[in-house]
Design an enzyme around this catalytic site. Structure first.
Site, mmCIF file in Angstrom:
data_model
loop_
_atom_site.group_PDB
_atom_site.id
_atom_site.type_symbol
_atom_site.label_atom_id
_atom_site.label_comp_id
_atom_site.label_asym_id
_atom_site.label_seq_id
_atom_site.Cartn_x
_atom_site.Cartn_y
_atom_site.Cartn_z
ATOM 1 N N HIS A 1 0.140 1.939 0.266
ATOM 2 C CA HIS A 1 -1.129 1.583 0.902
ATOM 3 C C HIS A 1 -2.269 2.027 -0.014
ATOM 4 O O HIS A 1 -2.271 3.161 -0.497
ATOM 5 C CB HIS A 1 -1.244 2.278 2.267
ATOM 6 C CG HIS A 1 -2.508 1.930 2.980
ATOM 7 N ND1 HIS A 1 -2.704 0.710 3.585
ATOM 8 C CD2 HIS A 1 -3.654 2.632 3.148
ATOM 9 C CE1 HIS A 1 -3.913 0.680 4.108
ATOM 10 N NE2 HIS A 1 -4.511 1.827 3.862
ATOM 11 N N ASP B 1 0.456 1.659 8.977
ATOM 12 C CA ASP B 1 -0.021 2.616 7.970
ATOM 13 C C ASP B 1 -0.054 4.056 8.500
ATOM 14 O O ASP B 1 -0.952 4.828 8.173
ATOM 15 C CB ASP B 1 -1.427 2.213 7.470
ATOM 16 C CG ASP B 1 -1.439 0.828 6.840
ATOM 17 O OD1 ASP B 1 -0.414 0.441 6.250
ATOM 18 O OD2 ASP B 1 -2.461 0.140 6.943
HETATM 19 C C1 GRF Z 1 -1.588 -3.268 -3.191
HETATM 20 O O1 GRF Z 1 -2.908 -2.828 -3.299
HETATM 21 C C2 GRF Z 1 -0.833 -2.480 -2.158
HETATM 22 O O2 GRF Z 1 -1.246 -1.157 -2.083
HETATM 23 C C3 GRF Z 1 -1.166 -3.211 -0.891
HETATM 24 O O3 GRF Z 1 -1.195 -4.567 -1.242
HETATM 25 C C4 GRF Z 1 -1.508 -4.691 -2.627
HETATM 26 C C5 GRF Z 1 -0.395 -5.473 -3.241
HETATM 27 O O4 GRF Z 1 -0.632 -5.760 -4.594
HETATM 28 N N1 GRF Z 1 -0.215 -2.888 0.146
HETATM 29 P P1 GRF Z 1 0.551 -6.304 -5.495
HETATM 30 O O5 GRF Z 1 1.057 -7.578 -4.812
HETATM 31 O O6 GRF Z 1 1.593 -5.252 -5.575
HETATM 32 O O7 GRF Z 1 -0.085 -6.606 -6.824
#
Ligand code: GRF
Length: 219
Positions: free
Chosen positions: A114, A150
């Site tokens: 998160h 979360d």
């Molecule tokens: C990340 O910022 C993660 O923390 C959140 O969604 C985003 C996903 O980015 N849960 P990616 O697809 O891993 O580039």
């Protein structure tokens, strides 16, 4: 190398998959104690699927819109994850809420990353909300997934400064760099059998003192 077999991981995505890439890169190292056995996306054209294919990892699309209920969708996920032989599920930008039935069945075996220092800024638009709140430190968290969004026990967190002149993009990028560091770290710790869930609190065997205090701003 070690006596313990690599932990088999399913990664669930919905989008670009940069955290998936960090996990793929980590798992490509022979000494890393985890192996990605499947990547599942609920979105057919998620770029992360391309990253998985390039790494030679099996992919599957399970479109949530093809199921009448969230329970039915989660049952399909459960079947696919078990069929792949996964023991650990990593949510990496997976934009669906899992049902209590699923999170209960997989208790202690589903983790999420998160983009905020939980329990601050649960939910979406974390970087915008951090800027609006004027926090001086922001960051990211890897946590076990429970039925509440979360809210699960925290495994690893990383803090970054919020700098003057930051906008959502620059802050997101700084946090993302930290995400790519701590998600593989959390999987490594789990793969090494060093992570123990004790109610709300996670204990990590042999954790070293991070040794630094992050102060922001400094003059
Ligand atoms: C990340 O910022 C993660 O923390 C959140 O969604 C985003 C996903 O980015 N849960 P990616 O697809 O891993 O580039």
């Amino acid at each position: 190398m070690g006596e313990r077999p690599d932990v088999k991981v399913a990664v669930l995505i919905s989008g670009r998959g940069s955290n998936l890439q960090a996990l793929l890169d980590a798992c490509a190292k022979p000494e890393f104690p985890a192996e990605i056995v499947c990547v599942i996306s609920n979105i057919a054209d998620a770029y992360g699927l391309e990253r998985a294919r390039r790494a030679g990892v099996a992919t599957q699309v399970i479109d949530h819109k093809a199921f009448p209920t969230r329970e039915a969708f989660d049952a399909a996920l459960d079947t696919a994850i078990r069929a792949a032989g996964a023991e650990l599920v990593c949510l990496a930008g997976f934009m669906r809420l899992l049902t209590p039935g699923f999170t209960k069945a997989w208790h202690g075996r589903v983790i999420n990353i998160h983009p905020a220092l939980l329990p601050s800024f649960k939910g979406l638009h974390t970087h915008r909300r951090a800027l609006e709140a004027g926090v001086k430190l922001h960051g990211c968290s890897v946590h076990f997934v429970t039925a509440d969004l979360d809210d699960g026990p925290l495994i690893v967190q990383a803090a970054v400064p919020v700098l003057d002149g930051d906008d959502e993009d620059s802050l997101a990028q700084r946090v993302l760099t930290a995400e790519h560091r701590i998600y593989p770290l959390a999987v490594k710790l789990i793969g090494e059998g060093r992570v123990h869930l004790d109610g709300r609190v996670v204990r990590v065997d042999g954790a070293a003192d991070a040794g630094a205090t992050l102060v922001n701003p400094i003059a």
